[in-house]
Design an enzyme around this catalytic site. Structure first.
Site, PDB file in Angstrom:
ATOM      1  N   TYR A  47       0.825  -1.207   0.000  1.00 26.73           N
ATOM      2  CA  TYR A  47       0.000   0.000   0.000  1.00 26.73           C
ATOM      3  C   TYR A  47       0.862   1.263   0.000  1.00 26.73           C
ATOM      4  O   TYR A  47       1.842   1.366   0.743  1.00 26.73           O
ATOM      5  CB  TYR A  47      -0.941   0.020   1.201  1.00 26.73           C
ATOM      6  CG  TYR A  47      -2.052  -1.004   1.146  1.00 26.73           C
ATOM      7  CD1 TYR A  47      -2.337  -1.709  -0.022  1.00 26.73           C
ATOM      8  CD2 TYR A  47      -2.837  -1.264   2.266  1.00 26.73           C
ATOM      9  CE1 TYR A  47      -3.361  -2.649  -0.074  1.00 26.73           C
ATOM     10  CE2 TYR A  47      -3.874  -2.202   2.223  1.00 26.73           C
ATOM     11  CZ  TYR A  47      -4.118  -2.897   1.053  1.00 26.73           C
ATOM     12  OH  TYR A  47      -5.138  -3.817   1.018  1.00 26.73           O
ATOM     13  N   PRO A 202     -16.609  -4.233   0.065  1.00 26.23           N
ATOM     14  CA  PRO A 202     -17.915  -4.763   0.473  1.00 26.23           C
ATOM     15  C   PRO A 202     -19.111  -4.002  -0.093  1.00 26.23           C
ATOM     16  O   PRO A 202     -20.221  -4.529  -0.055  1.00 26.23           O
ATOM     17  CB  PRO A 202     -17.863  -4.658   2.004  1.00 26.23           C
ATOM     18  CG  PRO A 202     -16.933  -3.509   2.264  1.00 26.23           C
ATOM     19  CD  PRO A 202     -15.883  -3.627   1.195  1.00 26.23           C
ATOM     20  N   LEU A 203     -18.895  -2.801  -0.607  1.00 25.62           N
ATOM     21  CA  LEU A 203     -20.000  -2.059  -1.227  1.00 25.62           C
ATOM     22  C   LEU A 203     -20.091  -2.349  -2.723  1.00 25.62           C
ATOM     23  O   LEU A 203     -20.997  -1.860  -3.407  1.00 25.62           O
ATOM     24  CB  LEU A 203     -19.832  -0.545  -1.006  1.00 25.62           C
ATOM     25  CG  LEU A 203     -19.777  -0.075   0.448  1.00 25.62           C
ATOM     26  CD1 LEU A 203     -19.682   1.445   0.509  1.00 25.62           C
ATOM     27  CD2 LEU A 203     -20.976  -0.571   1.245  1.00 25.62           C
ATOM     28  N   GLY A 204     -19.156  -3.135  -3.226  1.00 26.04           N
ATOM     29  CA  GLY A 204     -19.163  -3.506  -4.635  1.00 26.04           C
ATOM     30  C   GLY A 204     -18.991  -2.319  -5.557  1.00 26.04           C
ATOM     31  O   GLY A 204     -18.295  -1.352  -5.238  1.00 26.04           O
ATOM     32  N   VAL A 206     -21.506  -0.376  -6.674  1.00 25.91           N
ATOM     33  CA  VAL A 206     -22.714   0.453  -6.656  1.00 25.91           C
ATOM     34  C   VAL A 206     -22.397   1.937  -6.786  1.00 25.91           C
ATOM     35  O   VAL A 206     -23.069   2.671  -7.515  1.00 25.91           O
ATOM     36  CB  VAL A 206     -23.537   0.186  -5.383  1.00 25.91           C
ATOM     37  CG1 VAL A 206     -24.744   1.134  -5.311  1.00 25.91           C
ATOM     38  CG2 VAL A 206     -24.001  -1.265  -5.338  1.00 25.91           C
ATOM     39  N   PHE A 207     -21.376   2.401  -6.080  1.00 24.00           N
ATOM     40  CA  PHE A 207     -21.028   3.822  -6.112  1.00 24.00           C
ATOM     41  C   PHE A 207     -19.814   4.119  -6.996  1.00 24.00           C
ATOM     42  O   PHE A 207     -19.432   5.270  -7.159  1.00 24.00           O
ATOM     43  CB  PHE A 207     -20.767   4.327  -4.691  1.00 24.00           C
ATOM     44  CG  PHE A 207     -21.914   4.079  -3.741  1.00 24.00           C
ATOM     45  CD1 PHE A 207     -23.148   4.675  -3.954  1.00 24.00           C
ATOM     46  CD2 PHE A 207     -21.768   3.236  -2.661  1.00 24.00           C
ATOM     47  CE1 PHE A 207     -24.210   4.442  -3.095  1.00 24.00           C
ATOM     48  CE2 PHE A 207     -22.819   2.991  -1.793  1.00 24.00           C
ATOM     49  CZ  PHE A 207     -24.050   3.594  -2.013  1.00 24.00           C
ATOM     50  N   GLU A 209     -19.437   2.742 -10.268  1.00 22.05           N
ATOM     51  CA  GLU A 209     -19.777   2.669 -11.682  1.00 22.05           C
ATOM     52  C   GLU A 209     -21.190   3.187 -11.904  1.00 22.05           C
ATOM     53  O   GLU A 209     -21.986   3.282 -10.956  1.00 22.05           O
ATOM     54  CB  GLU A 209     -19.677   1.218 -12.181  1.00 22.05           C
ATOM     55  CG  GLU A 209     -18.281   0.611 -12.031  1.00 22.05           C
ATOM     56  CD  GLU A 209     -18.249  -0.861 -12.415  1.00 22.05           C
ATOM     57  OE1 GLU A 209     -19.266  -1.338 -12.979  1.00 22.05           O
ATOM     58  OE2 GLU A 209     -17.223  -1.519 -12.158  1.00 22.05           O
TER      59      GLU A 209
END
Length: 288
Positions: A47, A202-204, A206-207, A209
């Site tokens: 990182y 964990p939110l994939g 959704v926000f 794309e």
């Protein structure tokens, strides 16, 4: 198995790969995260191009948080070409020398005597499970790591490694828009063999794309937000948390408000039908 907080704070974007926080800003965020009840911090040696661990370690040394009350997870195995490491090609290295050197570097950078959980970041086609097993056993005997696991491993890859070393955790990509591990045997295998599950992203998508899929999901979430008095991101986490594997989401946000929402998502109990309403929206078709 080393116990971790149900929601894990991911540090990937704290440094140069994201926010570029100063030492003081990282210290403040560490204290905020801990104050919210999140005790586990997720790292990887790569990182920030091999810089974020050291920046975090410097900040943690000044933070009003006791080392024994938190858990550090870190990963090794990816050789990442960057300014700090001008390699000819990105590759995987799971040799005894690399694992040991990586752990020693992480201990120095994090300014700690031990890592709570060490993960092999990616499975290598060339990995030798016997070599990994011997190295992990030695590092445990020396007290430098307490727990061991993997990241992004398939059931067969976990089984191969388990023949030589106990695997406590697997950190996988899993979300409403990437529910593959729920159906391909990954989470089933982990449950049978008592391997804990962490989920990155964990939110994939959704926000991240825009498209028909995201539109369907957001449309389905709108009435649920009102019904559960919850935000969209909370419902996405609640969907993941409902799975019987006891998944630990690794949340990457650095916003105190969103971190608090993530913690509170633990208390949201989606109904069975609402869980499938969300799944149907993500897939675009009814389940078979």
């Amino acid at each position: 198995m080393t116990s971790l907080s149900r929601v894990i704070s991911g540090t990937m974007t704290w440094g140069s790969w994201g926010k570029g926080f100063s030492t003081a800003q990282m210290q403040s965020l560490i204290e905020t995260v801990y104050g919210l009840g999140i005790t586990t911090f997720d790292h990887a040696d790569i990182y920030g191009g091999y810089t974020t661990e050291a920046e975090f370690g410097e900040a943690f040394a000044s933070a009003a948080v006791d080392r024994e009350s938190v858990q550090f997870v870190t990963k090794c195995g990816i050789q990442y070409p960057c300014e700090e490491r001008p390699l000819s090609v990105k590759h995987y290295d799971t040799s005894a020398n690399h694992i040991r050197q990586s752990v020693e570097a992480s201990l120095r950078h994090l300014q700690t005597e031990y890592v709570d959980v060490l993960l092999i970041h990616r499975p290598s086609p060339l990995m030798d499970p016997h070599e990994i097993g011997d190295t992990v056993a030695a590092l445990k005997d020396e007290g430098k790591i307490h727990g061991f696991g993997v990241s992004n491993f398939t059931p067969s890859q976990m089984a191969r490694l388990q023949s030589c070393v106990e695997v406590d955790w697997n950190q996988i990509e899993c979300s409403l828009t990437h529910e593959v591990p729920m159906n391909d045997g990954t989470l089933d295998y982990m449950a049978v063999h008592d391997i804990g599950a962490m989920a990155w992203a964990p939110l994939g998508s959704v926000f991240k794309e825009q498209g028909e899929r995201q539109t369907r999901i957001l449309s389905a979430l709108k009435p649920l937000c009102e019904q559960y008095q919850a935000s969209e991101d909370q419902l996405l986490l609640a969907w993941l948390l409902k799975h019987p594997s006891g998944i630990h989401p690794v949340v990457g946000t650095t916003s105190p408000d969103r971190l608090e929402l993530a913690i509170n998502a633990i208390n949201i109990e989606l109904s069975l039908t609402d869980w499938f309403i969300m799944l149907e929206a993500a897939k675009g078709v009814q389940v078979a």
